[in-house]
Design an enzyme around this catalytic site. Structure first.
Site, PDB file in Angstrom:
ATOM      1  N   ASP A  63      -3.679  -7.553  -9.918  1.00  0.00           N
ATOM      2  CA  ASP A  63      -4.788  -8.796 -10.177  1.00  0.00           C
ATOM      3  C   ASP A  63      -3.761 -10.195 -10.964  1.00  0.00           C
ATOM      4  O   ASP A  63      -4.011 -11.116 -10.303  1.00  0.00           O
ATOM      5  CB  ASP A  63      -6.039  -8.828 -10.698  1.00  0.00           C
ATOM      6  CG  ASP A  63      -7.073  -9.200 -10.702  1.00  0.00           C
ATOM      7  OD1 ASP A  63      -7.372  -9.876 -10.315  1.00  0.00           O
ATOM      8  OD2 ASP A  63      -7.195 -10.002 -12.076  1.00  0.00           O
ATOM      9  N   LYS A 109       4.627  -5.306  -6.585  1.00  0.00           N
ATOM     10  CA  LYS A 109       3.672  -3.940  -7.017  1.00  0.00           C
ATOM     11  C   LYS A 109       3.485  -3.142  -5.903  1.00  0.00           C
ATOM     12  O   LYS A 109       2.600  -3.276  -4.993  1.00  0.00           O
ATOM     13  CB  LYS A 109       2.899  -4.468  -7.624  1.00  0.00           C
ATOM     14  CG  LYS A 109       1.954  -3.679  -8.577  1.00  0.00           C
ATOM     15  CD  LYS A 109       0.594  -3.408  -8.600  1.00  0.00           C
ATOM     16  CE  LYS A 109      -0.397  -2.928  -7.850  1.00  0.00           C
ATOM     17  NZ  LYS A 109       0.072  -1.482  -7.466  1.00  0.00           N
ATOM     18  N   PRO A 110       3.706  -1.867  -6.405  1.00  0.00           N
ATOM     19  CA  PRO A 110       3.779  -1.247  -5.719  1.00  0.00           C
ATOM     20  C   PRO A 110       2.628  -0.246  -5.516  1.00  0.00           C
ATOM     21  O   PRO A 110       2.020  -0.749  -6.600  1.00  0.00           O
ATOM     22  CB  PRO A 110       4.783  -0.284  -5.491  1.00  0.00           C
ATOM     23  CG  PRO A 110       5.656  -0.443  -6.606  1.00  0.00           C
ATOM     24  CD  PRO A 110       5.372  -1.925  -6.817  1.00  0.00           C
ATOM     25  N   ALA A 111       2.372   0.673  -4.293  1.00  0.00           N
ATOM     26  CA  ALA A 111       0.927   1.184  -4.602  1.00  0.00           C
ATOM     27  C   ALA A 111       1.116   2.195  -6.185  1.00  0.00           C
ATOM     28  O   ALA A 111       2.510   2.670  -5.955  1.00  0.00           O
ATOM     29  CB  ALA A 111       0.060   1.670  -3.266  1.00  0.00           C
ATOM     30  N   GLU A 112      -0.055   2.880  -6.616  1.00  0.00           N
ATOM     31  CA  GLU A 112      -0.516   3.861  -7.936  1.00  0.00           C
ATOM     32  C   GLU A 112       0.656   4.936  -7.633  1.00  0.00           C
ATOM     33  O   GLU A 112       1.640   5.324  -7.970  1.00  0.00           O
ATOM     34  CB  GLU A 112      -1.482   3.654  -7.773  1.00  0.00           C
ATOM     35  CG  GLU A 112      -1.797   2.862  -8.759  1.00  0.00           C
ATOM     36  CD  GLU A 112      -2.692   2.118  -8.089  1.00  0.00           C
ATOM     37  OE1 GLU A 112      -2.688   1.847  -6.638  1.00  0.00           O
ATOM     38  OE2 GLU A 112      -4.038   0.874  -8.548  1.00  0.00           O
ATOM     39  N   PRO A 138       0.747  -1.682   0.078  1.00  0.00           N
ATOM     40  CA  PRO A 138       0.346  -0.049  -0.030  1.00  0.00           C
ATOM     41  C   PRO A 138       0.896   1.377  -0.177  1.00  0.00           C
ATOM     42  O   PRO A 138       2.059   1.057   0.158  1.00  0.00           O
ATOM     43  CB  PRO A 138      -0.641  -0.185   1.684  1.00  0.00           C
ATOM     44  CG  PRO A 138       0.309  -0.762   2.173  1.00  0.00           C
ATOM     45  CD  PRO A 138       1.686  -2.162   1.661  1.00  0.00           C
ATOM     46  N   TRP A 139      -0.245   2.646   0.318  1.00  0.00           N
ATOM     47  CA  TRP A 139       0.587   3.642  -0.314  1.00  0.00           C
ATOM     48  C   TRP A 139       1.282   4.010   1.422  1.00  0.00           C
ATOM     49  O   TRP A 139       2.365   5.160   1.199  1.00  0.00           O
ATOM     50  CB  TRP A 139       0.516   4.665  -1.340  1.00  0.00           C
ATOM     51  CG  TRP A 139      -1.730   5.237  -0.224  1.00  0.00           C
ATOM     52  CD1 TRP A 139      -2.458   4.242  -0.830  1.00  0.00           C
ATOM     53  CD2 TRP A 139      -1.789   5.633   0.585  1.00  0.00           C
ATOM     54  NE1 TRP A 139      -3.491   4.167  -0.316  1.00  0.00           N
ATOM     55  CE2 TRP A 139      -2.954   5.025   0.428  1.00  0.00           C
ATOM     56  CE3 TRP A 139      -1.544   5.926   1.205  1.00  0.00           C
ATOM     57  CZ2 TRP A 139      -4.088   5.109   1.290  1.00  0.00           C
ATOM     58  CZ3 TRP A 139      -2.046   6.416   2.849  1.00  0.00           C
ATOM     59  CH2 TRP A 139      -3.698   5.770   2.537  1.00  0.00           C
ATOM     60  N   GLU A 181     -12.805   2.095   9.309  1.00  0.00           N
ATOM     61  CA  GLU A 181     -11.309   2.340   9.489  1.00  0.00           C
ATOM     62  C   GLU A 181     -11.688   3.728   8.671  1.00  0.00           C
ATOM     63  O   GLU A 181     -12.027   4.032   7.819  1.00  0.00           O
ATOM     64  CB  GLU A 181     -10.188   1.584   8.625  1.00  0.00           C
ATOM     65  CG  GLU A 181      -9.326   2.048   8.503  1.00  0.00           C
ATOM     66  CD  GLU A 181      -7.895   1.317   7.880  1.00  0.00           C
ATOM     67  OE1 GLU A 181      -8.625   0.986   6.467  1.00  0.00           O
ATOM     68  OE2 GLU A 181      -7.679   0.628   7.996  1.00  0.00           O
ATOM     69  N   THR A 240      -9.496  -5.574  -1.377  1.00  0.00           N
ATOM     70  CA  THR A 240      -8.968  -5.284  -1.967  1.00  0.00           C
ATOM     71  C   THR A 240      -8.196  -6.811  -1.707  1.00  0.00           C
ATOM     72  O   THR A 240      -8.140  -8.199  -2.267  1.00  0.00           O
ATOM     73  CB  THR A 240      -7.867  -4.629  -2.243  1.00  0.00           C
ATOM     74  OG1 THR A 240      -8.379  -2.966  -2.574  1.00  0.00           O
ATOM     75  CG2 THR A 240      -6.422  -5.283  -3.285  1.00  0.00           C
TER      76      THR A 240
HETATM   77  P1  NAD Z   1      -5.569  -0.733  -1.716  1.00  0.00           P
HETATM   78  O1  NAD Z   1      -5.985  -2.100  -1.169  1.00  0.00           O
HETATM   79  O2  NAD Z   1      -6.457  -0.115  -2.241  1.00  0.00           O
HETATM   80  O3  NAD Z   1      -4.434  -1.535  -2.377  1.00  0.00           O
HETATM   81  C1  NAD Z   1      -3.203  -1.559  -1.779  1.00  0.00           C
HETATM   82  C2  NAD Z   1      -2.523  -2.536  -2.970  1.00  0.00           C
HETATM   83  O4  NAD Z   1      -3.238  -3.508  -3.251  1.00  0.00           O
HETATM   84  C3  NAD Z   1      -2.261  -1.525  -3.691  1.00  0.00           C
HETATM   85  O5  NAD Z   1      -0.395  -1.537  -4.256  1.00  0.00           O
HETATM   86  C4  NAD Z   1      -3.091  -1.706  -4.842  1.00  0.00           C
HETATM   87  O6  NAD Z   1      -2.663  -1.051  -6.190  1.00  0.00           O
HETATM   88  C5  NAD Z   1      -3.220  -2.955  -4.672  1.00  0.00           C
HETATM   89  N1  NAD Z   1      -4.904  -3.343  -5.573  1.00  0.00           N
HETATM   90  C6  NAD Z   1      -5.858  -2.508  -5.830  1.00  0.00           C
HETATM   91  N2  NAD Z   1      -6.734  -3.667  -6.375  1.00  0.00           N
HETATM   92  C7  NAD Z   1      -6.020  -4.738  -6.423  1.00  0.00           C
HETATM   93  C8  NAD Z   1      -6.565  -6.002  -7.364  1.00  0.00           C
HETATM   94  N3  NAD Z   1      -7.733  -6.069  -7.499  1.00  0.00           N
HETATM   95  N4  NAD Z   1      -5.493  -7.301  -7.266  1.00  0.00           N
HETATM   96  C9  NAD Z   1      -4.625  -6.464  -6.628  1.00  0.00           C
HETATM   97  N5  NAD Z   1      -4.085  -5.524  -6.126  1.00  0.00           N
HETATM   98  C10 NAD Z   1      -4.942  -5.093  -6.061  1.00  0.00           C
HETATM   99  O7  NAD Z   1      -5.345  -0.027  -0.404  1.00  0.00           O
HETATM  100  P2  NAD Z   1      -5.039   1.446   0.092  1.00  0.00           P
HETATM  101  O8  NAD Z   1      -5.669   2.797  -0.378  1.00  0.00           O
HETATM  102  O9  NAD Z   1      -3.772   0.713  -1.399  1.00  0.00           O
HETATM  103  O10 NAD Z   1      -3.980   1.443   1.379  1.00  0.00           O
HETATM  104  C11 NAD Z   1      -4.388   1.334   2.316  1.00  0.00           C
HETATM  105  C12 NAD Z   1      -5.302   0.123   3.178  1.00  0.00           C
HETATM  106  O11 NAD Z   1      -4.365  -1.142   3.397  1.00  0.00           O
HETATM  107  C13 NAD Z   1      -6.396   0.818   4.459  1.00  0.00           C
HETATM  108  O12 NAD Z   1      -6.917  -0.098   4.967  1.00  0.00           O
HETATM  109  C14 NAD Z   1      -5.299  -0.367   5.660  1.00  0.00           C
HETATM  110  O13 NAD Z   1      -5.436  -0.195   7.335  1.00  0.00           O
HETATM  111  C15 NAD Z   1      -4.314  -1.315   5.053  1.00  0.00           C
HETATM  112  N6  NAD Z   1      -2.893  -1.411   4.965  1.00  0.00           N
HETATM  113  C16 NAD Z   1      -2.653  -2.428   6.377  1.00  0.00           C
HETATM  114  C17 NAD Z   1      -2.120  -2.972   7.089  1.00  0.00           C
HETATM  115  C18 NAD Z   1      -1.229  -3.986   7.818  1.00  0.00           C
HETATM  116  O14 NAD Z   1      -0.402  -4.085   7.821  1.00  0.00           O
HETATM  117  N7  NAD Z   1      -2.348  -4.242   8.103  1.00  0.00           N
HETATM  118  C19 NAD Z   1      -0.314  -2.198   6.841  1.00  0.00           C
HETATM  119  C20 NAD Z   1      -0.486  -1.038   6.039  1.00  0.00           C
HETATM  120  C21 NAD Z   1      -1.929  -0.471   5.884  1.00  0.00           C
END
Ligand code: NAD
Length: 493
Positions: A229, A192-195, A167-168, A396, A248
């Site tokens: 995905d 794959k890092p976040a966008e 995630p970001w 959250e 996700t």
């Molecule tokens: P997100 O789920 O939207 O995205 C996370 C990652 O998943 C990104 O790299 C994104 O591009 C990718 N992604 C999105 N759709 C996908 C799909 N269909 N298939 C595969 N990959 C996909 O979350 P976000 O908004 O980027 O991050 C915030 C979330 O992450 C919050 O809910 C937070 O609580 C959670 N988080 C959890 C922890 C932990 O350790 N539990 C740590 C940090 C963040």
């Protein structure tokens, strides 16, 4: 006018942005992506464009997974001691690039530079060194003669190629939490890092590429629905390690299940913070303020859902308000800034929409609005008198927002705290030892802090209970997630 520090930091980002434009890190080098589509990356402190990264297709993911697959047998054959030595060299190289990496992370993710330098990157380095060392002494059942005439030998083996999706909110920290335990145990990785936050992972890839064999670590940039995905359902991935939202995580878990693959899911949280009337209030308020505002509250374990004993609620709110209003919200390169911007306009607007929808009986004690730009600034916010079933409490928030509820009895506090689908983290503030023991026993959360909040070490496990996840990150258990145990039985008659 920009200062020398600002100039250096922006230059560090500009350089990496230029090197990686339109490319992925595959087989030890930046290689043009097949995709001609791209994603624009913005500076959360100013809204200015930082650069563009490839929006990789399934073909790009194929190329990266193929490179990781080719590299894996030879990497698995390297002894644990030698793998450890090489990973420690990477850690030293990261330490030598600490300022540059901190500048990149601060600007790209929107974190105050000094906090990244003093806290996040030292934690990242410590994690690297922990994983590099701990993988040399992994546990397994003892080999031995459990049946007559046969001897049993246990082998702990790597899984193969790991797909990582981050995630970001903690780009480099999350990358290391996945990549280092996976590499240390003999796997290869495609990440794959976040966008919105590609650059610190990109710089990490370059550093790793200088010390480890080509193909051991690969990075593909792109969107979740396409690149993420394709990675999570790729047939040559042995497991996927994902951190992100529950929604996700469900998709990634389903894609992995479809291929009968392991999914390690670190998902969201909504940490309850229970403050009893016997708590030492001043240090509790300090810990809660930091725990709620660190990383602008974009933290899955943030101290966001405060439950306070009714008899002290007014003095608690006064103390929290005084602290929150002292914070300086601003751009990450301003040394005065203690709370940075939100990571993106989307995230800021998401949080504002949640605040907007609050129940009629709730009251905003402070904040509640965006702050005039530049950048995606949001005022640290306290909302009191919230209902236990309203969205601000049940979901959250992921922003600099505290909600405050009251309770009268220990049982009521526990019921409110556990009344959530999340189970990532919680804290309890009390000076009564027996009470702290009773309460932490009854809390359904993977991490429970007593008289503290948001304190970590790579040696200690992070596990989400309930809808907060599956599997463990950090600690020995986090390494074991990337291994399989083989039993070899030898007839010795
Ligand atoms: P997100 O789920 O939207 O995205 C996370 C990652 O998943 C990104 O790299 C994104 O591009 C990718 N992604 C999105 N759709 C996908 C799909 N269909 N298939 C595969 N990959 C996909 O979350 P976000 O908004 O980027 O991050 C915030 C979330 O992450 C919050 O809910 C937070 O609580 C959670 N988080 C959890 C922890 C932990 O350790 N539990 C740590 C940090 C963040």
């Amino acid at each position: 006018m920009t200062t020398a520090t600002e100039h250096d930091a922006l230059l560090a980002v500009a350089h990496i942005a230029e090197r990686i434009s339109g490319a992925n890190f595959v087989d030890g080098a930046w290689r043009p992506a097949a995709s001609k589509e791209s994603i624009t990356v913005f500076d959360p402190s100013t809204g200015a464009e930082l650069g563009e990264v490839a929006a990789s297709t399934a073909d790009d993911v194929d190329a990266a997974v193929a490179a990781a697959r080719r590299a894996q047998p030879a990497w698995a054959a390297v002894t644990p001691g030698e793998r450890s030595r090489l990973l420690l060299k990477v850690a030293t190289a990261v330490e030598e690039s600490l300022i540059e990496l901190s500048q990149i992370e601060a600007v790209d993710a929107g974190k105050p530079l000094q906090v990244v330098l003093d806290e996040e990157l030292p934690g990242v380095l410590d994690g690297m060194r922990f994983f590099a060392g701990a993988a040399r002494s992994l546990p397994a059942p003892a080999s031995g003669d459990y049946l007559e005439g046969v001897s049993s030998v246990m082998r702990r083996e790597p899984l193969g190629v790991i797909g990582g999706i981050t995630p970001w909110n903690y780009p480099i920290l999350q990358a290391v939490a996945k990549v280092f335990p996976a590499l240390a145990t003999g796997n290869t990785v495609v990440l794959k890092p976040a966008e919105t936050t590609p650059y610190s992972t990109a710089r990490l890839a370059e550093i790793i590429g200088q010390h480890l064999p080509a193909g051991v670590f690969n990075v593909v940039f792109g969107t979740g629905p396409v690149t993420g995905d394709a990675l999570s359902r790729h047939p040559d991935i042995a497991a996927v390690s994902f951190t992100g939202s529950i929604e996700t995580g469900r998709k990634v878990g389903a894609a992995a299940a479809d291929g009968i693959k392991k999914a390690i899911l670190e998902l969201g949280g909504n940490a309850p913070v229970i403050v009893f009337d016997d708590a030492d209030l001043e240090p509790a308020l300090d810990a809660i303020t930091l725990g709620g505002l660190y990383n602008t509250g974009q933290e899955c374990m943030a101290a966001s859902r405060i439950l306070v004993h009714r008899s002290i609620v007014e003095s608690f709110i006064d103390g929290l308000r005084a602290r929150v209003e002292r914070e300086k919200v601003g751009g990450v390169l301003d040394p005065e800034t203690t709370v940075g911007p939100m990571n993106s306009a989307t995230q800021r607007d998401r949080v504002l929409a949640k605040i907007e929808k609050r129940s009629a009986g709730s009251r905003i004690v402070t904040g509640g609005t965006a702050i005039e730009g530049p950048g995606y600034l949001l005022a640290p916010t306290i909302i009191a008198d919230v209902e236990k079933d309203e969205e601000l409490v049940t979901e959250e928030i992921f922003g600099p927002v505290f909600t405050v509820q009251t309770f009268d009895t220990e049982d009521e506090a526990m019921e409110l705290a556990n009344g959530t689908r999340y189970g990532l983290a919680a804290s309890v503030f009390t000076s009564n030892v027996g009470r702290s023991q009773r309460v932490q026993n009854g809390l359904n959360f993977g991490t429970v802090w007593v008289n503290n909040h948001l304190v970590f070490a790579a040696d200690l496990p992070v596990s989400g209970f309930g809808a907060s996840g599956v599997g463990t990150e950090n600690a020995e258990l986090g390494l074991l997630e990337f291994t399989r145990l083989k039993h070899v039985m030898i007839d010795n008659r």
